[in-house]
Design a protein around this motif. Sequence first.
Motif, PDB file in Angstrom:
ATOM      1  N   GLY A 192       0.953   6.692  -9.265  1.00 32.13           N
ATOM      2  CA  GLY A 192       0.595   8.099  -9.364  1.00 32.13           C
ATOM      3  C   GLY A 192       1.561   9.027  -8.659  1.00 32.13           C
ATOM      4  O   GLY A 192       1.853  10.114  -9.149  1.00 32.13           O
ATOM      5  N   THR A 193       2.034   8.627  -7.501  1.00 28.39           N
ATOM      6  CA  THR A 193       2.996   9.455  -6.767  1.00 28.39           C
ATOM      7  C   THR A 193       4.141   8.588  -6.284  1.00 28.39           C
ATOM      8  O   THR A 193       3.954   7.425  -5.913  1.00 28.39           O
ATOM      9  CB  THR A 193       2.351  10.143  -5.548  1.00 28.39           C
ATOM     10  N   SER A 194       5.322   9.162  -6.252  1.00 25.43           N
ATOM     11  CA  SER A 194       6.489   8.413  -5.794  1.00 25.43           C
ATOM     12  C   SER A 194       6.387   8.102  -4.311  1.00 25.43           C
ATOM     13  O   SER A 194       6.893   7.080  -3.848  1.00 25.43           O
ATOM     14  CB  SER A 194       7.768   9.196  -6.087  1.00 25.43           C
ATOM     15  N   SER A 195       5.702   8.965  -3.545  1.00 25.60           N
ATOM     16  CA  SER A 195       5.596   8.736  -2.102  1.00 25.60           C
ATOM     17  C   SER A 195       4.774   7.488  -1.803  1.00 25.60           C
ATOM     18  O   SER A 195       5.138   6.689  -0.931  1.00 25.60           O
ATOM     19  CB  SER A 195       4.982   9.953  -1.407  1.00 25.60           C
ATOM     20  N   THR A 196       3.672   7.294  -2.523  1.00 29.46           N
ATOM     21  CA  THR A 196       2.850   6.103  -2.317  1.00 29.46           C
ATOM     22  C   THR A 196       3.602   4.856  -2.749  1.00 29.46           C
ATOM     23  O   THR A 196       3.573   3.818  -2.079  1.00 29.46           O
ATOM     24  CB  THR A 196       1.526   6.207  -3.097  1.00 29.46           C
ATOM     25  N   ARG A 197       4.297   4.968  -3.874  1.00 31.72           N
ATOM     26  CA  ARG A 197       5.086   3.846  -4.371  1.00 31.72           C
ATOM     27  C   ARG A 197       6.162   3.465  -3.355  1.00 31.72           C
ATOM     28  O   ARG A 197       6.391   2.291  -3.075  1.00 31.72           O
ATOM     29  CB  ARG A 197       5.703   4.208  -5.712  1.00 31.72           C
ATOM     30  N   ASP A 198       6.822   4.466  -2.787  1.00 27.73           N
ATOM     31  CA  ASP A 198       7.856   4.207  -1.784  1.00 27.73           C
ATOM     32  C   ASP A 198       7.269   3.545  -0.543  1.00 27.73           C
ATOM     33  O   ASP A 198       7.924   2.713   0.093  1.00 27.73           O
ATOM     34  CB  ASP A 198       8.563   5.504  -1.401  1.00 27.73           C
ATOM     35  N   THR A 199       6.046   3.916  -0.196  1.00 27.51           N
ATOM     36  CA  THR A 199       5.384   3.314   0.956  1.00 27.51           C
ATOM     37  C   THR A 199       5.159   1.824   0.724  1.00 27.51           C
ATOM     38  O   THR A 199       5.395   0.997   1.614  1.00 27.51           O
ATOM     39  CB  THR A 199       4.029   4.010   1.227  1.00 27.51           C
ATOM     40  N   VAL A 200       4.703   1.478  -0.472  1.00 26.68           N
ATOM     41  CA  VAL A 200       4.482   0.074  -0.813  1.00 26.68           C
ATOM     42  C   VAL A 200       5.799  -0.698  -0.764  1.00 26.68           C
ATOM     43  O   VAL A 200       5.874  -1.800  -0.206  1.00 26.68           O
ATOM     44  CB  VAL A 200       3.838  -0.053  -2.216  1.00 26.68           C
ATOM     45  N   ILE A 201       6.838  -0.122  -1.336  1.00 29.85           N
ATOM     46  CA  ILE A 201       8.150  -0.780  -1.373  1.00 29.85           C
ATOM     47  C   ILE A 201       8.704  -0.980   0.040  1.00 29.85           C
ATOM     48  O   ILE A 201       9.209  -2.054   0.374  1.00 29.85           O
ATOM     49  CB  ILE A 201       9.132   0.031  -2.235  1.00 29.85           C
TER      50      ILE A 201
END
Length: 206
Positions: A175-184
């Motif tokens: 949904g958001t790039s920020s959350t995705r970046d957090t997971v990565i």
Amino acid sequence: MSDLTSAPTDPTQPTDPIAPGAIRKVIAAATDDAHQMLHRHAWISRLIAPSLHLQDYTRLLAAYYQFYLSVEHARACTRSYDTLSVRGAIAALHADLTALGAVPETSSAPDLSYLDTAPKVLGALYVMHGSSFGARQMRSNIKRVLPDAPRAYFETPTASPIWHHLTTQLDATGGTSSTRDTVITAANQTFVRFGAFVTFRCEQQD
């Protein structure tokens, strides 16, 4: 302890969706360097070596056990993803170490204090559950080189329903790039911390 249906997202962040099923490939690509370092790890690579000794195998199992315990503790503390628990791997490792008479004390726990939110825990769970896919070659070598050694952990890969649920949760981070970046970022940290802890735990006994 509840299971989150998706990683929390910030409604103020712009959406940057990725097609369902594609997020795992994005994470895999973003963490490939850290992942490949484990394949070359001085201790972990012994699991595919024809010269693998029972003592080294036991040390590695102990390190794996303590790391899994710490990931599970972080997951429980964030009250997230109960259906993605790594309790199964912990039980298998405990069984192997019990058979070897080498269940370690839990005092030498790795520092996983960075796993303080659900998305970060999801990144770590991606690493831990995904590791069973890379264990196939290890499993074959251990069976050949140490035929009498217990192998409950290596004979118990992540169940298909758990992996499917994991990928569903990863899709929810799109949904958001920020959350995705957090997971990565958390996945990369977990690969690195795992390698560092295995080195520390195995060399601690030399």
